[in-house]
Design a protein around this motif. Structure first.
Motif, PDB file in Angstrom:
ATOM      1  N   MET A   1      11.571  -2.004 -56.198  1.00 47.82           N
ATOM      2  CA  MET A   1      12.223  -3.014 -56.854  1.00 47.82           C
ATOM      3  C   MET A   1      11.692  -4.475 -56.412  1.00 47.82           C
ATOM      4  N   MET A   2      11.451  -5.449 -57.045  1.00 48.39           N
ATOM      5  CA  MET A   2      10.809  -6.863 -56.754  1.00 48.39           C
ATOM      6  C   MET A   2      11.947  -7.517 -56.134  1.00 48.39           C
ATOM      7  N   THR A   3      11.543  -8.074 -54.863  1.00 51.23           N
ATOM      8  CA  THR A   3      12.533  -8.939 -54.114  1.00 51.23           C
ATOM      9  C   THR A   3      12.662 -10.259 -54.765  1.00 51.23           C
ATOM     10  N   GLU A   4      13.770 -10.955 -54.608  1.00 57.54           N
ATOM     11  CA  GLU A   4      13.839 -12.305 -54.988  1.00 57.54           C
ATOM     12  C   GLU A   4      12.667 -13.294 -54.678  1.00 57.54           C
ATOM     13  N   PHE A   5      12.191 -13.080 -53.352  1.00 54.79           N
ATOM     14  CA  PHE A   5      11.087 -13.750 -52.843  1.00 54.79           C
ATOM     15  C   PHE A   5       9.936 -13.432 -53.663  1.00 54.79           C
ATOM     16  N   ASN A   6       9.642 -12.310 -53.868  1.00 52.37           N
ATOM     17  CA  ASN A   6       8.319 -11.923 -54.655  1.00 52.37           C
ATOM     18  C   ASN A   6       8.414 -12.286 -55.961  1.00 52.37           C
ATOM     19  N   GLN A   7       9.641 -12.284 -56.451  1.00 56.81           N
ATOM     20  CA  GLN A   7       9.805 -12.794 -57.906  1.00 56.81           C
ATOM     21  C   GLN A   7       9.379 -14.211 -58.215  1.00 56.81           C
ATOM     22  N   ARG A   8      10.202 -14.962 -57.422  1.00 58.44           N
ATOM     23  CA  ARG A   8       9.862 -16.357 -57.577  1.00 58.44           C
ATOM     24  C   ARG A   8       8.318 -16.638 -56.975  1.00 58.44           C
ATOM     25  N   LEU A   9       7.863 -16.195 -56.013  1.00 61.40           N
ATOM     26  CA  LEU A   9       6.283 -16.174 -55.612  1.00 61.40           C
ATOM     27  C   LEU A   9       5.417 -15.924 -56.778  1.00 61.40           C
ATOM     28  N   HIS A  33       7.629 -20.368 -48.739  1.00 61.00           N
ATOM     29  CA  HIS A  33       6.843 -19.708 -47.724  1.00 61.00           C
ATOM     30  C   HIS A  33       7.499 -20.233 -46.144  1.00 61.00           C
ATOM     31  N   LEU A  34       8.093 -21.269 -46.180  1.00 62.03           N
ATOM     32  CA  LEU A  34       8.765 -21.873 -44.927  1.00 62.03           C
ATOM     33  C   LEU A  34       9.956 -20.993 -44.802  1.00 62.03           C
ATOM     34  N   GLN A  35      10.900 -21.043 -45.634  1.00 64.30           N
ATOM     35  CA  GLN A  35      12.264 -20.196 -45.700  1.00 64.30           C
ATOM     36  C   GLN A  35      11.934 -18.768 -45.312  1.00 64.30           C
ATOM     37  N   ALA A  36      10.689 -18.289 -45.944  1.00 68.30           N
ATOM     38  CA  ALA A  36      10.339 -16.877 -45.594  1.00 68.30           C
ATOM     39  C   ALA A  36       9.860 -16.682 -44.367  1.00 68.30           C
ATOM     40  N   GLY A  37       9.369 -17.531 -43.406  1.00 69.53           N
ATOM     41  CA  GLY A  37       8.721 -17.697 -42.321  1.00 69.53           C
ATOM     42  C   GLY A  37       7.214 -17.313 -42.215  1.00 69.53           C
ATOM     43  N   ASN A  38       6.673 -17.522 -43.226  1.00 61.50           N
ATOM     44  CA  ASN A  38       5.202 -17.421 -43.598  1.00 61.50           C
ATOM     45  C   ASN A  38       4.364 -18.596 -43.129  1.00 61.50           C
ATOM     46  N   GLU A  43       1.661 -23.824 -44.533  1.00 57.64           N
ATOM     47  CA  GLU A  43       0.611 -24.848 -44.070  1.00 57.64           C
ATOM     48  C   GLU A  43      -0.500 -24.921 -45.447  1.00 57.64           C
ATOM     49  N   ALA A  44      -0.691 -23.845 -45.636  1.00 54.06           N
ATOM     50  CA  ALA A  44      -1.819 -23.706 -46.800  1.00 54.06           C
ATOM     51  C   ALA A  44      -1.285 -24.590 -48.303  1.00 54.06           C
ATOM     52  N   ALA A  45      -0.080 -24.131 -48.221  1.00 54.52           N
ATOM     53  CA  ALA A  45       0.726 -24.817 -49.515  1.00 54.52           C
ATOM     54  C   ALA A  45       0.604 -26.376 -49.297  1.00 54.52           C
ATOM     55  N   LEU A  67       7.995 -28.536 -38.564  1.00 53.80           N
ATOM     56  CA  LEU A  67       7.939 -28.848 -36.867  1.00 53.80           C
ATOM     57  C   LEU A  67       9.177 -28.753 -36.074  1.00 53.80           C
ATOM     58  N   MET A  68      10.227 -28.975 -36.674  1.00 52.99           N
ATOM     59  CA  MET A  68      11.592 -28.846 -36.056  1.00 52.99           C
ATOM     60  C   MET A  68      11.849 -27.373 -35.794  1.00 52.99           C
ATOM     61  N   ARG A  69      11.521 -26.610 -36.712  1.00 59.87           N
ATOM     62  CA  ARG A  69      11.571 -25.105 -36.443  1.00 59.87           C
ATOM     63  C   ARG A  69      10.765 -24.566 -35.527  1.00 59.87           C
ATOM     64  N   GLN A  70       9.532 -25.144 -35.417  1.00 65.72           N
ATOM     65  CA  GLN A  70       8.552 -24.707 -34.227  1.00 65.72           C
ATOM     66  C   GLN A  70       8.998 -25.259 -33.023  1.00 65.72           C
ATOM     67  N   GLY A  71       9.919 -26.154 -32.874  1.00 67.98           N
ATOM     68  CA  GLY A  71      10.244 -26.755 -31.525  1.00 67.98           C
ATOM     69  C   GLY A  71       9.379 -27.892 -31.225  1.00 67.98           C
ATOM     70  N   ARG A  72       8.750 -28.459 -32.231  1.00 72.27           N
ATOM     71  CA  ARG A  72       7.685 -29.676 -31.825  1.00 72.27           C
ATOM     72  C   ARG A  72       8.546 -30.767 -32.051  1.00 72.27           C
ATOM     73  N   LEU A  73       9.366 -31.034 -31.488  1.00 76.20           N
ATOM     74  CA  LEU A  73      10.547 -32.186 -31.906  1.00 76.20           C
ATOM     75  C   LEU A  73       9.870 -33.585 -31.840  1.00 76.20           C
ATOM     76  N   ASP A  74       8.912 -33.968 -30.819  1.00 69.41           N
ATOM     77  CA  ASP A  74       8.321 -35.057 -30.882  1.00 69.41           C
ATOM     78  C   ASP A  74       7.570 -35.406 -31.899  1.00 69.41           C
ATOM     79  N   GLU A  75       6.601 -34.322 -32.616  1.00 65.72           N
ATOM     80  CA  GLU A  75       6.059 -34.517 -33.817  1.00 65.72           C
ATOM     81  C   GLU A  75       7.045 -34.675 -34.925  1.00 65.72           C
TER      82      GLU A  75
END
Length: 380
Positions: A1-9, A33-38, A43-45, A67-75
């Protein structure tokens, strides 16, 4: 069964095959892709988006969030600030900048940004709580309460604000209001971490562990980074005589709120009760570094000095504690030990050992109970 992510992608890829430079579609692809952790795909998108629309506001905002999610707060702050410098007035930009600044502990800078975002609370319900938290961190308790109460009159459906309001009432020592609001919140939202923490701390102050413990565990499960709830669990363990567990919970609390002086005090008490004065002193010196005018820090240092037989040093610290606050519990406790010791280092050590072993103060209150009650009702 196709997931919601795969369907929207799959849909986005089909649309982009027909319109490969569509900024809206590319932004949605990057966000998906950000919400999915990819991260690589995200970054490519974004690269495709910026190639199609250089300087795209949405793409740069999303880049800052990543960048926030990666902990790169200054950036992240630099990205959001650059957008602000270009005079963008989007509420989400104010919110993201305030959030990033608060993660860095830059509350003075964050508060006006959060205030701007909270003007659009109808669109950004999370902005109101962020502004209240910024004011709370700054110690502007009355302002925080006013903002929360005003926002709730306009948006009574924003349940997270009620839990925050209960916390503010607790820190205001308006215990009846804190309990009333917290109970109302849990009736509507049984897993609200702020309300559960407030009720847990109130129960803890009454030594009611059967009520306090499950509430504080619920709060930690709902909000693992809640320093206050972790501190509460540490106090529960202290009351149960489980000092190793208490110290572990307090250490977790300090990971979330390293600037909270009272947490360093509790860590010191865990070590005092374990008869480890040198390590207790380390925690108290950290508290002293944060605030040199906190009476309980000097009172704790006096107790440690007594344990080590340094009575002259203890007398100086006790005087300083009681000068800053005549009602300081550690200061009064140290003074009582000094009076009993009558200047005899060995006698002071024996008195302190006897009190630790019995764990009972002269009025019949257990030492760990006195510490737990004082901390449960202290301002965070």
């Amino acid at each position: 069964m196709m997931t919601e992510f795969n369907q929207r992608l799959s849909q986005l890829q089909a649309y982009l095959a027909a319109d490969p430079a569509n900024p809206h579609l590319l932004l949605e692809l990057a966000d998906l892709h950000l919400q999915a952790g990819n991260q690589n795909e995200h970054e490519a998108a974004l690269q495709r988006l910026f190639a199609a629309a250089p300087g795209h506001f949405g793409g740069r905002s999303l880049q800052g969030v990543a960048l926030m999610r990666q902990g790169r707060l200054d950036e992240a702050v630099a990205v959001f600030q650059a957008l602000r410098d270009e005079a963008w007035e989007e509420p989400a930009l104010f919110y993201n900048l305030a959030y990033a600044l608060m993660l860095q502990g830059r509350y003075e800078e964050a508060e006006p940004q959060a205030a701007r975002a909270s003007k659009s609370s109808a669109l950004l319900p999370q902005a109101g709580p962020l502004h209240v938290r910024a004011l709370h961190f700054l110690g502007r308790l009355e302002d925080a309460i006013l903002v929360a109460e005003t926002a709730l009159r306009q948006f009574p459906e924003h349940l997270s604000l009620y839990g925050l309001l209960a916390t503010l009432y607790l820190d205001q020592e308006n215990l009846a209001a804190a309990e009333r609001v917290a109970r109302q919140v849990l009736e509507l939202s049984p897993s609200d971490p702020d309300a559960a923490t407030v009720l847990g701390m109130l129960a803890l102050s009454k030594q009611d562990l059967t009520v306090a413990s499950p509430l504080l565990r619920l709060a930690c499960a709902s909000k693992p980074n809640s320093g206050r709830a972790q501190m509460g669990l540490g106090l529960v363990s202290m009351l149960e005589g489980k000092l190793d567990e208490a110290e572990s919970s307090v250490a977790q609390a300090l990971h979330s709120m390293p600037g909270h002086v009272g947490s360093w005090h509790v860590l010191a008490w865990c070590r005092i009760l374990s008869n480890r004065p040198a390590e207790a002193k380390e925690a108290l010196l950290e508290a002293l570094r944060l605030d040199r005018n906190f009476a309980d820090t000097h009172g704790g240092l006096a107790i440690v000095a007594i344990m080590e037989g340094h009575l002259q040093e203890a007398q100086q610290s006790a005087r300083r504690a009681l000068g800053l606050n005549p009602d300081s519990f550690p200061g009064q406790y140290a003074q009582s030990l000094l009076l009993q010791s009558a200047g005899q280092a060995e006698q002071a050590r024996l008195i302190h050992e006897r009190l630790l072993n019995s764990a009972v103060l002269p009025d019949g209150t257990k030492l760990n109970e006195a510490v737990a009650r004082a901390m449960a009702l202290s301002s965070f």
